[in-house]
Motif scaffolding. Structure first.
Motif, PDB file in Angstrom:
ATOM      1  N   ASP A 155      18.834  55.184  38.801  1.00  0.00           N
ATOM      2  CA  ASP A 155      18.975  56.542  39.324  1.00  0.00           C
ATOM      3  C   ASP A 155      19.093  56.472  40.843  1.00  0.00           C
ATOM      4  N   ALA A 156      20.271  56.820  41.362  1.00  0.00           N
ATOM      5  CA  ALA A 156      20.497  56.780  42.813  1.00  0.00           C
ATOM      6  C   ALA A 156      19.618  57.780  43.553  1.00  0.00           C
ATOM      7  N   GLY A 157      19.074  58.755  42.839  1.00  0.00           N
ATOM      8  CA  GLY A 157      18.244  59.774  43.477  1.00  0.00           C
ATOM      9  C   GLY A 157      16.975  59.234  44.106  1.00  0.00           C
ATOM     10  N   TRP A 158      16.540  58.014  43.697  1.00  0.00           N
ATOM     11  CA  TRP A 158      15.350  57.434  44.318  1.00  0.00           C
ATOM     12  C   TRP A 158      15.556  57.176  45.803  1.00  0.00           C
ATOM     13  N   ALA A 159      16.789  56.930  46.227  1.00  0.00           N
ATOM     14  CA  ALA A 159      17.051  56.773  47.664  1.00  0.00           C
ATOM     15  C   ALA A 159      16.735  58.066  48.395  1.00  0.00           C
ATOM     16  N   GLY A 160      17.107  59.190  47.777  1.00  0.00           N
ATOM     17  CA  GLY A 160      16.808  60.494  48.375  1.00  0.00           C
ATOM     18  C   GLY A 160      15.316  60.767  48.436  1.00  0.00           C
ATOM     19  N   VAL A 161      14.577  60.300  47.432  1.00  0.00           N
ATOM     20  CA  VAL A 161      13.121  60.465  47.441  1.00  0.00           C
ATOM     21  C   VAL A 161      12.510  59.724  48.627  1.00  0.00           C
ATOM     22  N   LEU A 162      12.968  58.507  48.847  1.00  0.00           N
ATOM     23  CA  LEU A 162      12.461  57.715  49.971  1.00  0.00           C
ATOM     24  C   LEU A 162      12.780  58.390  51.302  1.00  0.00           C
ATOM     25  N   VAL A 163      14.009  58.866  51.440  1.00  0.00           N
ATOM     26  CA  VAL A 163      14.420  59.534  52.676  1.00  0.00           C
ATOM     27  C   VAL A 163      13.597  60.803  52.902  1.00  0.00           C
ATOM     28  N   GLN A 164      13.342  61.564  51.853  1.00  0.00           N
ATOM     29  CA  GLN A 164      12.553  62.788  52.008  1.00  0.00           C
ATOM     30  C   GLN A 164      11.127  62.474  52.436  1.00  0.00           C
ATOM     31  N   ARG A 165      10.561  61.389  51.896  1.00  0.00           N
ATOM     32  CA  ARG A 165       9.218  60.983  52.331  1.00  0.00           C
ATOM     33  C   ARG A 165       9.215  60.637  53.818  1.00  0.00           C
ATOM     34  N   PHE A 166      10.278  59.977  54.261  1.00  0.00           N
ATOM     35  CA  PHE A 166      10.382  59.649  55.682  1.00  0.00           C
ATOM     36  C   PHE A 166      10.478  60.922  56.520  1.00  0.00           C
ATOM     37  N   LEU A 167      11.282  61.888  56.075  1.00  0.00           N
ATOM     38  CA  LEU A 167      11.440  63.139  56.823  1.00  0.00           C
ATOM     39  C   LEU A 167      10.138  63.931  56.857  1.00  0.00           C
ATOM     40  N   ASN A 168       9.356  63.847  55.785  1.00  0.00           N
ATOM     41  CA  ASN A 168       8.071  64.556  55.738  1.00  0.00           C
ATOM     42  C   ASN A 168       7.042  63.926  56.661  1.00  0.00           C
ATOM     43  N   ASP A 169       7.057  62.610  56.759  1.00  0.00           N
ATOM     44  CA  ASP A 169       6.083  61.901  57.597  1.00  0.00           C
ATOM     45  C   ASP A 169       6.661  60.541  57.967  1.00  0.00           C
ATOM     46  N   SER A 170       7.304  60.470  59.119  1.00  0.00           N
ATOM     47  CA  SER A 170       7.979  59.233  59.531  1.00  0.00           C
ATOM     48  C   SER A 170       7.000  58.126  59.903  1.00  0.00           C
ATOM     49  N   GLN A 171       5.717  58.462  60.091  1.00  0.00           N
ATOM     50  CA  GLN A 171       4.732  57.460  60.480  1.00  0.00           C
ATOM     51  C   GLN A 171       3.973  56.887  59.291  1.00  0.00           C
ATOM     52  N   LYS A 172       4.298  57.331  58.102  1.00  0.00           N
ATOM     53  CA  LYS A 172       3.604  56.842  56.910  1.00  0.00           C
ATOM     54  C   LYS A 172       4.130  55.460  56.541  1.00  0.00           C
ATOM     55  N   THR A 173       3.223  54.527  56.274  1.00  0.00           N
ATOM     56  CA  THR A 173       3.617  53.193  55.833  1.00  0.00           C
ATOM     57  C   THR A 173       3.857  53.202  54.324  1.00  0.00           C
ATOM     58  N   VAL A 174       5.002  52.674  53.919  1.00  0.00           N
ATOM     59  CA  VAL A 174       5.374  52.617  52.512  1.00  0.00           C
ATOM     60  C   VAL A 174       5.582  51.154  52.136  1.00  0.00           C
ATOM     61  N   TYR A 175       5.001  50.741  51.005  1.00  0.00           N
ATOM     62  CA  TYR A 175       5.139  49.366  50.547  1.00  0.00           C
ATOM     63  C   TYR A 175       6.056  49.287  49.330  1.00  0.00           C
ATOM     64  N   PHE A 176       6.837  48.228  49.248  1.00  0.00           N
ATOM     65  CA  PHE A 176       7.757  47.982  48.150  1.00  0.00           C
ATOM     66  C   PHE A 176       7.481  46.593  47.585  1.00  0.00           C
ATOM     67  N   VAL A 177       7.465  46.484  46.265  1.00  0.00           N
ATOM     68  CA  VAL A 177       7.394  45.186  45.606  1.00  0.00           C
ATOM     69  C   VAL A 177       8.673  45.067  44.778  1.00  0.00           C
ATOM     70  N   TYR A 178       9.426  43.977  44.998  1.00  0.00           N
ATOM     71  CA  TYR A 178      10.749  43.914  44.375  1.00  0.00           C
ATOM     72  C   TYR A 178      11.024  42.533  43.781  1.00  0.00           C
ATOM     73  N   PRO A 179      11.835  42.467  42.715  1.00  0.00           N
ATOM     74  CA  PRO A 179      12.219  41.179  42.124  1.00  0.00           C
ATOM     75  C   PRO A 179      13.081  40.370  43.090  1.00  0.00           C
ATOM     76  N   ALA A 180      13.015  39.056  42.977  1.00  0.00           N
ATOM     77  CA  ALA A 180      13.713  38.167  43.911  1.00  0.00           C
ATOM     78  C   ALA A 180      15.222  38.405  43.938  1.00  0.00           C
ATOM     79  N   GLU A 181      15.799  38.825  42.803  1.00  0.00           N
ATOM     80  CA  GLU A 181      17.249  38.978  42.745  1.00  0.00           C
ATOM     81  C   GLU A 181      17.748  40.281  43.381  1.00  0.00           C
ATOM     82  N   VAL A 182      16.838  41.160  43.786  1.00  0.00           N
ATOM     83  CA  VAL A 182      17.221  42.442  44.369  1.00  0.00           C
ATOM     84  C   VAL A 182      17.442  42.291  45.874  1.00  0.00           C
TER      85      VAL A 182
END
Length: 228
Positions: A155-182
């Motif tokens: 779902d490409a909409g997850w990119a929009g979710v991330l961007v909206q979180r940034f717009l709501n609070d640009s100083q919030k630290t967000v962590y990502f855990v991702y598979p090696a092939e990504v």
């Protein structure tokens, strides 16, 4: 135009008497205190050590913001496994490209990091001062369908979710855990392109969080799932 700094393990560095992991090349007239600060964000945690591990250890791609002596610097970095050093120990190569606010291109930091050949991938063995500043390509980019988000998450909409979180609070630290092939840098690039041009360079990130010190800002911190 931007300053360059290369750091790796060498039998002789730029500073008289220096050896081991130290600066081996940087742009002439680069502030010494800035170089010292960049040394503190040049660490690398090897996920694997041994034959062939250089190809399996993740590359750190990052955009951080550093404030020093009243100046704001945007630091684009590439840090990677560099095999064995001159003494036979595990090595790393850290390359930093330092831009001031007036040098920021419209496409944003992730797009610039993905420009082929812009950031050095290895040390050429020459200990030297670089006489001229590096020219930065005038990249522009427009928001477009987030095809990598669609492929990875369904779902490409997850990119929009991330961007909206940034717009709501640009100083919030967000962590990502991702598979090696990504390709997490590509994911970041697609999300940042959704932002207005004036906000893109406010996004700070690292594709392999090294526990950066407080001297720099880094809000999106990613960790490969196979890292300890």
């Amino acid at each position: 135009m931007a300053w360059e700094l290369s750091i790796t393990s060498a039998p002789r560095g730029l500073k008289p008497g220096s050896a081991g992991f130290c600066p081996v090349a940087h742009t002439q007239n680069m502030p010494p205190l800035l170089i010292e600060r960049l040394e503190t964000i040049s660490g690398y945690r090897h996920v694997e050590i041994g034959a062939g591990s250089s190809q399996r250890n993740p590359i750190v791609w990052s955009h951080t913001i550093l404030r020093l002596s009243g100046e704001t610097y945007h630091v684009l970095s590439r840090i990677c496994d560099a095999g064995r050093d001159y003494s036979g120990r595990s090595n790393r190569f850290a390359y930093h490209l330092v831009l001031k606010p007036r040098e920021l291109v419209p496409a944003g930091p992730a797009a610039l990091l993905q420009t082929p050949g812009l950031l050095r991938e290895q040390w050429d063995g020459q200990v030297c001062l670089i006489p001229n500043e590096k020219e930065i390509p005038k990249l522009t980019s427009q928001a477009k369908p987030c095809v990598t988000w669609e492929r990875v998450l369904g779902d490409a909409g997850w990119a929009g979710v991330l961007v909206q979180r940034f717009l709501n609070d640009s100083q919030k630290t967000v962590y990502f855990v991702y598979p090696a092939e990504v390709d997490i840098l590509k994911l970041f690039g697609e999300a940042i392109a959704l932002l207005p041009t004036a906000l893109r360079w406010k996004v700070t990130f690292s594709t392999f969080d090294q526990g950066l010190p407080e001297v720099v800002l880094c809000r999106w911190r990613a960790i490969p799932e196979h890292a300890p």
